[in-house]
Design an enzyme around this catalytic site. Structure first.
Site, PDB file in Angstrom:
ATOM      1  N   ASP A 109      47.286  36.688  34.225  1.00  0.00           N
ATOM      2  CA  ASP A 109      48.033  36.204  34.773  1.00  0.00           C
ATOM      3  C   ASP A 109      49.692  35.139  33.450  1.00  0.00           C
ATOM      4  O   ASP A 109      48.674  34.546  32.864  1.00  0.00           O
ATOM      5  CB  ASP A 109      48.219  35.692  36.303  1.00  0.00           C
ATOM      6  CG  ASP A 109      47.953  36.390  36.723  1.00  0.00           C
ATOM      7  OD1 ASP A 109      47.217  37.464  36.623  1.00  0.00           O
ATOM      8  OD2 ASP A 109      47.031  35.322  37.633  1.00  0.00           O
ATOM      9  N   ASP A 138      47.733  41.703  34.093  1.00  0.00           N
ATOM     10  CA  ASP A 138      47.287  41.373  35.350  1.00  0.00           C
ATOM     11  C   ASP A 138      48.894  41.209  35.997  1.00  0.00           C
ATOM     12  O   ASP A 138      49.962  41.649  35.660  1.00  0.00           O
ATOM     13  CB  ASP A 138      46.282  40.725  35.503  1.00  0.00           C
ATOM     14  CG  ASP A 138      45.835  40.586  36.947  1.00  0.00           C
ATOM     15  OD1 ASP A 138      45.864  41.803  38.107  1.00  0.00           O
ATOM     16  OD2 ASP A 138      45.396  39.613  37.583  1.00  0.00           O
ATOM     17  N   ASP A 180      50.903  34.675  39.250  1.00  0.00           N
ATOM     18  CA  ASP A 180      49.733  34.595  40.701  1.00  0.00           C
ATOM     19  C   ASP A 180      49.791  33.443  41.241  1.00  0.00           C
ATOM     20  O   ASP A 180      50.422  32.463  40.752  1.00  0.00           O
ATOM     21  CB  ASP A 180      48.432  35.501  40.565  1.00  0.00           C
ATOM     22  CG  ASP A 180      48.624  37.092  40.307  1.00  0.00           C
ATOM     23  OD1 ASP A 180      49.791  37.596  40.840  1.00  0.00           O
ATOM     24  OD2 ASP A 180      47.955  38.002  39.874  1.00  0.00           O
ATOM     25  N   ARG A 194      54.688  44.342  44.074  1.00  0.00           N
ATOM     26  CA  ARG A 194      54.321  43.402  44.629  1.00  0.00           C
ATOM     27  C   ARG A 194      55.422  42.314  43.824  1.00  0.00           C
ATOM     28  O   ARG A 194      55.052  41.142  42.904  1.00  0.00           O
ATOM     29  CB  ARG A 194      52.810  42.775  43.753  1.00  0.00           C
ATOM     30  CG  ARG A 194      51.498  43.499  44.039  1.00  0.00           C
ATOM     31  CD  ARG A 194      50.155  42.720  43.211  1.00  0.00           C
ATOM     32  NE  ARG A 194      49.439  43.654  43.957  1.00  0.00           N
ATOM     33  CZ  ARG A 194      47.677  43.486  43.216  1.00  0.00           C
ATOM     34  NH1 ARG A 194      47.648  42.183  41.663  1.00  0.00           N
ATOM     35  NH2 ARG A 194      46.542  43.833  43.581  1.00  0.00           N
TER      36      ARG A 194
HETATM   37 CA    CA Z   1      46.135  37.517  39.029  1.00  0.00          CA
END
Ligand code: CA
Length: 430
Positions: free
Chosen positions: A210, A249, A253, A305
């Site tokens: 991330d 990714d 996060d 997301r």
């Molecule tokens: Ca992640």
């Protein structure tokens, strides 16, 4: 004549007395304003504001940044990034960019990896053996370069309006009191995605990095950052085993019991999975944590997301969404025990995307929403969701069990829409 000359001279003098570009304000010692979201809870968030003069750094390359971060130490420190830093660069002075071939070791090659774990011949067992071992060893070498741990009591900011950190994963793990601002963070590129035969039932690729990852992190303020895959858009990646071979990714996060986080005035751009808050239905230790405020952020061309939430009390207000034309999945993900309180957010969407597409629930039960605008018109996400999914899924209720109290002024969605378009992202701190 003489009077006119004087006036001209005075005018010139005036010009000379004012610098061509006003000196940029030093944001290094800024702290989170009172009441500005969950990160303002208790003692608030001050980052490295208490740093002594020996712990204020201006860094211009990877080696300098790594030295200043000091392995994630908790010493109060202020780190200012000047210009562009490529984290995936060599440590020697020439700063050559490393590429995936430089990291690869143990005989790893994508071609051999694909041949070894083709689900038609390998089946659905977890990859094991020489190619998977080589992939892991190669990934560890890349991680050593690009994972940058950010410790407690740290402020990391960009200097001026063009600071870029690329190819890095900033990781705030089990640390507290961190501020990250005014930075363009791009392309946390994974050279060695792993095949997971059971993800999603039929297998998928999993990438490791991330742009920012908060795990066990408390009191974190992320403000005026721009997060993207710029340089390596996943849309250009091929498919392998009939799945997109994603290289990135999350953009930001928030997992592992992180708590008390404010993300404001930031841009999430051109990406698949932007923000995961809570990464597992069984991570019951997240219960009561993952309290996050998201305000005045821009989500532009984000597939899904934005955010997806488990467990957390998430206050989502005054954000702006530009839904992508292709491959759009959803924006607000309502998952296990999430308690999202969404107000006055503005969505813009291409013609084929409907209001019913904006929310998706997996085992969620509640969503508060009010003041939502869709292409300029007021809509009710909750009633549309429940009407659209009637019969197939359980209804979401509007009762999320809490009402946010820590927040600044909440604008109308219409006002926020304009303000965010103008003011969100790196290089735009007023
Ligand atoms: Ca992640």
């Amino acid at each position: 004549m003489r009077g006119r000359q004087l006036a001209v001279a005075a005018g010139l003098l005036g010009v000379l007395c004012v610098p061509a570009h006003a000196e940029a304000r030093d944001i290094g010692r800024d702290t989170l304003p009172a009441n500005d979201g969950w990160a303002a809870e208790g003692a608030g968030t001050t980052g490295g504001a208490a740093a002594d003069a020996d712990h204020v750094y201006t860094v211009t390359d990877r080696a300098g940044l790594v030295r200043a971060l000091d392995g994630g130490s908790a010493t109060p420190k202020i780190i200012k990034i000047a210009g562009t830093i490529d984290a995936d660069a060599d440590t020697d002075d020439d700063g050559d960019r490393l590429d995936c071939a430089d990291h690869a070791t143990g005989g790893y090659s994508l071609k051999k990896y694909l041949a070894a774990y083709d689900p038609r011949t390998w089946g659905s067992a977890k990859p094991s053996g020489p190619q998977e071992e080589a992939r892991q060893a190669s990934a560890a070498r890349q991680a050593e370069r690009i994972v940058l741990p950010v410790g407690s009591n740290t402020t990391l900011v960009g200097l001026g309006d063009s600071a870029v950190l690329k190819g890095a994963s900033l990781q705030v793990k089990n640390a507290e009191n961190v501020i990250i601002r005014n930075l363009d963070l791009r392309d946390a590129y994974d050279c060695f995605p792993v095949w997971q035969p059971n993800t999603g039932g039929l297998g998928d690729w999993k990438t490791a990095y991330d742009n920012i990852w908060l795990s066990g992190a408390t009191h974190v303020w992320v403000d005026h950052v721009t997060l993207s895959d710029k340089g390596h858009p996943d849309a250009k990646e091929p498919t392998h085993f009939a799945r997109t071979y994603l290289r990135h990714d999350g953009l930001l996060d928030i997992t592992g019991g992180s708590d008390l986080v404010t993300v404001s005035w930031s841009r999430f751009a051109g990406h698949d999975k932007a923000m995961l808050i809570g990464n597992s239905d069984t991570a019951t230790g997240d219960r009561g944590k993952l309290r996050v405020t998201l305000h005045h952020n821009a989500f532009e061309s984000v597939v899904q997301r934005a955010p997806r939430v488990r467990f957390g009390q998430v206050h989502l207000y005054n954000n702006r969404y530009d839904i992508p034309g292709d491959d759009y999945r959803y924006s607000l993900g309502v998952s296990t025990e999430s308690r999202m309180y969404a107000e006055n957010n503005a969505f813009h969407a291409p013609g084929h995307v409907e209001v019913a597409d904006l929310v998706k629930s997996w085992n969620g039960s509640a969503l508060h929403q009010s003041g939502t605008l869709f292409d300029g018109y007021p809509v009710d996400l909750l009633s549309v969701y429940n009407a659209y999914n009637s019969g197939s899924e359980r209804d979401l209720t509007a009762d999320v069990g809490w009402t946010p109290t820590l927040h600044g002024r909440i604008d109308s969605a219409q006002e926020a829409d304009r303000a965010v378009a103008r003011g969100a992202g790196a290089g735009r701190i007023p």
